[in-house]
Scaffold this motif. Structure first.
Motif, PDB file in Angstrom:
ATOM      1  N   UNK A   1       1.647   3.123  -7.174  1.00 30.96           N
ATOM      2  CA  UNK A   1       1.627   1.710  -6.811  1.00 30.96           C
ATOM      3  C   UNK A   1       1.818   0.882  -8.074  1.00 30.96           C
ATOM      4  N   UNK A   2       2.563  -0.210  -7.949  1.00 32.58           N
ATOM      5  CA  UNK A   2       2.761  -1.159  -9.037  1.00 32.58           C
ATOM      6  C   UNK A   2       2.488  -2.558  -8.492  1.00 32.58           C
ATOM      7  N   UNK A   3       2.286  -3.543  -9.373  1.00 33.30           N
ATOM      8  CA  UNK A   3       2.002  -4.895  -8.875  1.00 33.30           C
ATOM      9  C   UNK A   3       3.047  -5.369  -7.865  1.00 33.30           C
ATOM     10  N   UNK A   4       2.568  -5.865  -6.738  1.00 32.64           N
ATOM     11  CA  UNK A   4       3.455  -6.320  -5.658  1.00 32.64           C
ATOM     12  C   UNK A   4       4.311  -7.498  -6.097  1.00 32.64           C
ATOM     13  N   UNK A   5       3.841  -8.247  -7.076  1.00 25.98           N
ATOM     14  CA  UNK A   5       4.619  -9.390  -7.554  1.00 25.98           C
ATOM     15  C   UNK A   5       5.979  -8.938  -8.094  1.00 25.98           C
ATOM     16  N   UNK A   6       6.054  -7.717  -8.595  1.00 21.47           N
ATOM     17  CA  UNK A   6       7.318  -7.179  -9.081  1.00 21.47           C
ATOM     18  C   UNK A   6       8.342  -6.972  -7.977  1.00 21.47           C
ATOM     19  N   UNK A   7       7.873  -6.920  -6.731  1.00 23.68           N
ATOM     20  CA  UNK A   7       8.759  -6.787  -5.574  1.00 23.68           C
ATOM     21  C   UNK A   7       8.974  -8.141  -4.889  1.00 23.68           C
ATOM     22  N   UNK A   8       8.333  -9.195  -5.419  1.00 19.33           N
ATOM     23  CA  UNK A   8       8.438 -10.507  -4.792  1.00 19.33           C
ATOM     24  C   UNK A   8       7.504 -10.677  -3.608  1.00 19.33           C
ATOM     25  N   UNK A   9       6.423  -9.880  -3.576  1.00 21.31           N
ATOM     26  CA  UNK A   9       5.453  -9.954  -2.482  1.00 21.31           C
ATOM     27  C   UNK A   9       4.301 -10.858  -2.888  1.00 21.31           C
ATOM     28  N   UNK A  10       3.913 -11.728  -1.962  1.00 25.48           N
ATOM     29  CA  UNK A  10       2.762 -12.603  -2.159  1.00 25.48           C
ATOM     30  C   UNK A  10       1.796 -12.403  -0.994  1.00 25.48           C
ATOM     31  N   UNK A  11       0.602 -12.930  -1.150  1.00 27.05           N
ATOM     32  CA  UNK A  11      -0.424 -12.855  -0.114  1.00 27.05           C
ATOM     33  C   UNK A  11      -0.871 -14.263   0.209  1.00 27.05           C
ATOM     34  N   UNK A  12      -1.257 -14.515   1.447  1.00 28.44           N
ATOM     35  CA  UNK A  12      -1.608 -15.866   1.868  1.00 28.44           C
ATOM     36  C   UNK A  12      -2.987 -16.314   1.393  1.00 28.44           C
TER      37      UNK A  12
END
Length: 85
Positions: free
Chosen positions: A44-55
Motif C-alpha cells: 500500500x502507498x499513500x492514496x494521494x499518489x493515485x488522486x484519491x481523497x476522502x470526504x
C-alpha cells in the motif's frame, strides 16, 4: 488487537488472505485507512499518489491504496452510511 496477540502473524495472514481473495474476484484495487507504518509491507502507498481523497479529514499518510488487478482510479471516497461518518 490486544498487545498479547500482536506480532503472532494473525493480522498479516488475514490481510494477505483478503487481498488474495479480492484479486481472485477481479477487484482492481484496494484502499485502507490505517497505520502508515504497517500497511506499506503489503504494497500500500499513500492514496494521494493515485488522486484519491476522502470526504472526512484524516492524516494523508493513513489513507492508502494499491492496485490488485488493474489501475487505481482517482476520485473521492465516502464511507457507507452504516459507518455514521
Amino acid at each position: 488487537m490486544w498487545p498479547e496477540h500482536q506480532r503472532t502473524g494473525v493480522g498479516t495472514a488475514v490481510i494477505e488472505a483478503l487481498l488474495a481473495e479480492a484479486a481472485r474476484r477481479g477487484e482492481a484495487f484496494a484502499v485502507v485507512l490505517g497505520h502508515a507504518e504497517y500497511y506499506p509491507r503489503f504494497r500500500f502507498t499513500p492514496a494521494s499518489g493515485f488522486g484519491i481523497t476522502l470526504h472526512v479529514e484524516v492524516p494523508y499518510e493513513a489513507l492508502m491504496a494499491m492496485p490488485l488487478a488493474g489501475e487505481v482510479p482517482a476520485g473521492a471516497l465516502a464511507f457507507a452510511p452504516e459507518f455514521g461518518v
